[in-house]
Write an enzyme that holds these catalytic residues in place. Sequence first.
Site, short mmCIF file in Angstrom:
data_model
loop_
_atom_site.label_atom_id
_atom_site.label_comp_id
_atom_site.label_asym_id
_atom_site.label_seq_id
_atom_site.Cartn_x
_atom_site.Cartn_y
_atom_site.Cartn_z
N TRP A 101 -6.62 32.06 -22.28
CA TRP A 101 -7.78 31.16 -22.35
C TRP A 101 -9.08 31.93 -22.51
CZ3 TRP A 101 -6.11 26.98 -24.09
CH2 TRP A 101 -4.83 26.55 -23.76
N ASP A 169 -15.04 28.91 -16.94
CA ASP A 169 -14.04 27.93 -17.34
C ASP A 169 -13.17 27.68 -16.11
OD1 ASP A 169 -11.89 26.48 -18.25
OD2 ASP A 169 -11.33 27.88 -19.84
N LYS A 193 -5.88 18.64 -15.54
CA LYS A 193 -5.10 19.33 -14.52
C LYS A 193 -5.37 18.70 -13.14
CE LYS A 193 -5.21 22.87 -17.85
NZ LYS A 193 -3.91 22.97 -18.35
#
Lengths: 357, 357
Positions: A101, A169, A193
């Site tokens: 990511w 993030d 999530k």
Amino acid sequence: MTLHNFNAGPSILPKTVLSEASNALLDFNGSGLSILEIGHRTPLFTSVMEEARALVRELLQLDQAHEVLFLHGGATLQFVQVPMNLLGANQVANYTETGTWSEKAIKEARLFGGVQVAGSSLHTGHTTIPKSLNLNPSGAYLHLTTNETIAGTQWHQFPTAIGMPLVADMSSDIMSRVLDFNQFDLIYAGAQKNMGPAGVSLVIVNKNCLGKIDRSIPAFMDYRLHIKEASMLNTPPVFAVYVVLLTLRWLKAQGGVAVMEQKNKAKAKLFYDTLDALPLFQGPVTKEDRSMMNAVFLLQDPKLEKEFLIAAEQEGMVGIKGHRSVGGFRVSLYNALPIESVQAITSFMHSFSTKKG
Amino acid sequence: MTLHNFNAGPSILPKTVLSEASNALLDFNGSGLSILEIGHRTPLFTSVMEEARALVRELLQLDQAHEVLFLHGGATLQFVQVPMNLLGANQVANYTETGTWSEKAIKEARLFGGVQVAGSSLHTGHTTIPKSLNLNPSGAYLHLTTNETIAGTQWHQFPTAIGMPLVADMSSDIMSRVLDFNQFDLIYAGAQKNMGPAGVSLVIVNKNCLGKIDRSIPAFMDYRLHIKEASMLNTPPVFAVYVVLLTLRWLKAQGGVAVMEQKNKAKAKLFYDTLDALPLFQGPVTKEDRSMMNAVFLLQDPKLEKEFLIAAEQEGMVGIKGHRSVGGFRVSLYNALPIESVQAITSFMHSFSTKKG
């Protein structure tokens, strides 16, 4: 059969949230209309947006400089939106490189300005979190990925006194532990999530770090306009925001982020203690950098992987296959996952181990 | 009381779609999991994406050069994505200016290259559609907004033999009428009018018009990557895509776009015939350019507006207030609106007229 949903995202949500959302699809708040059929500028929906924003402020104890936005898309859009708003063409931003990511975030940032990789775990195969950083002191900001969903690592301490905005993030660990969230100047997180369904992201931004560069920014990408329009610059992803609201209400009713952290710690401890106790299994991540949200593991004997997977699925374990890019296994331990599911998989690991040992 | 939902978007959806979606929130396809909790790369969801794509191809009779994408965000993101992919920094694109939505598209395009306004209805207060265009012949493309949701106008004939790609924002009239959709090189449409909930857009692109400019395009914004990844470049807005699939299935079961067009024509005829028959009301749009989807109207005596609105709401009419930027009234006649709702509002207009006449 009871299912245990270890999906990495989209992932398990509280049953009460799903039930309320299901009802709202038929009749939202007694309006006689579905949540999908209401105008987003009517009080029916603006009150949803306002309450969701207020709950984020309350749960994360944000100060007045921080604005809360709900935007379309997931973190992948934020990989673009962050440098577009914060990184001048002649500036450099510091990024840490800790897995898939953060690598994606770095790639997009390079389209807008310079990137200094201030710390990397590439040399350990992303099984660690960098402990010291080599910052460009005049950097526009420092970016880090607080939890790497695929690598299974997590930042447990954050750089301090860096003299530049800190951008994070938090897609896979937002709302899972108590932090001083005001130490971050920009936080972004895809909802799918810990907070809700796919199709919306939460962005928290310190308004003082906006407007410092002179790039022309398209309206859809400009945080300042989204703040001005209270996340209603265009039609928002109405249903996704509503499910986020329901999830935040559930989280508050559970006792808030501090209670959630205690539960998450207990789940992670149970899982990792089991992993460490059973020689059949192996956790590739350095212990101190393990993620409380995504526990990755391998079987010492890769030939047993298929048998383990099939047997686990027969016991109701869902979504435990590792990401297609790394293989192995992964169990995601998000807020909505009950400890009973961790008890189920650890029991299963014990019995599988006994059978093979 | 029966509600008649004339919302302009998000707007009415078929009852069966809402009911199936409501069930899928609790148990999707017998999986034991909610549609919100499943991995987007599992067959449970990839089959949804594939069927939705195939239904778009079938319903719009697309040829092989046209690719079907489901992307995050709404048309507002496409205002950016279109020029980013198709308009070189030294090129000019032709845009028609027919109302709020085309104006927004023009504004964003100017950030990426030149814009020639090839036709405008500004001089008529956006109550007409331009009948002749002044095209820049070397333009990168021609952009038009097939239906202006706020102005209440619609293109009923399209420019031919223009010698450049034709790009259309069909957010508010996609799937409502039969067209040769292959004449368009790029079509985009936010789903929240005729196709589903807010939070996803349909993009149809002729792959032959991509890759002609040398700008570096962020991954999230690059149509070529979305095609390559089959709309799975990142986590898609799972639930919104699923509701689009349900709506497309419903549309096919109704008889497809041709049947829908006949129903929409009947609804529009009933409404506009009533409007024209009652002197109390006034339709500002030139008759030949009236939208079949969004009918806007005023009361000859503005002092009666408030009374009309309150009385209409008491009769179950929802969402008839005109857009905040133009005032007056608007009834949206999207695919899912039954003719009974048009009968209800036209009856009400008759009786209101009699009372006041």
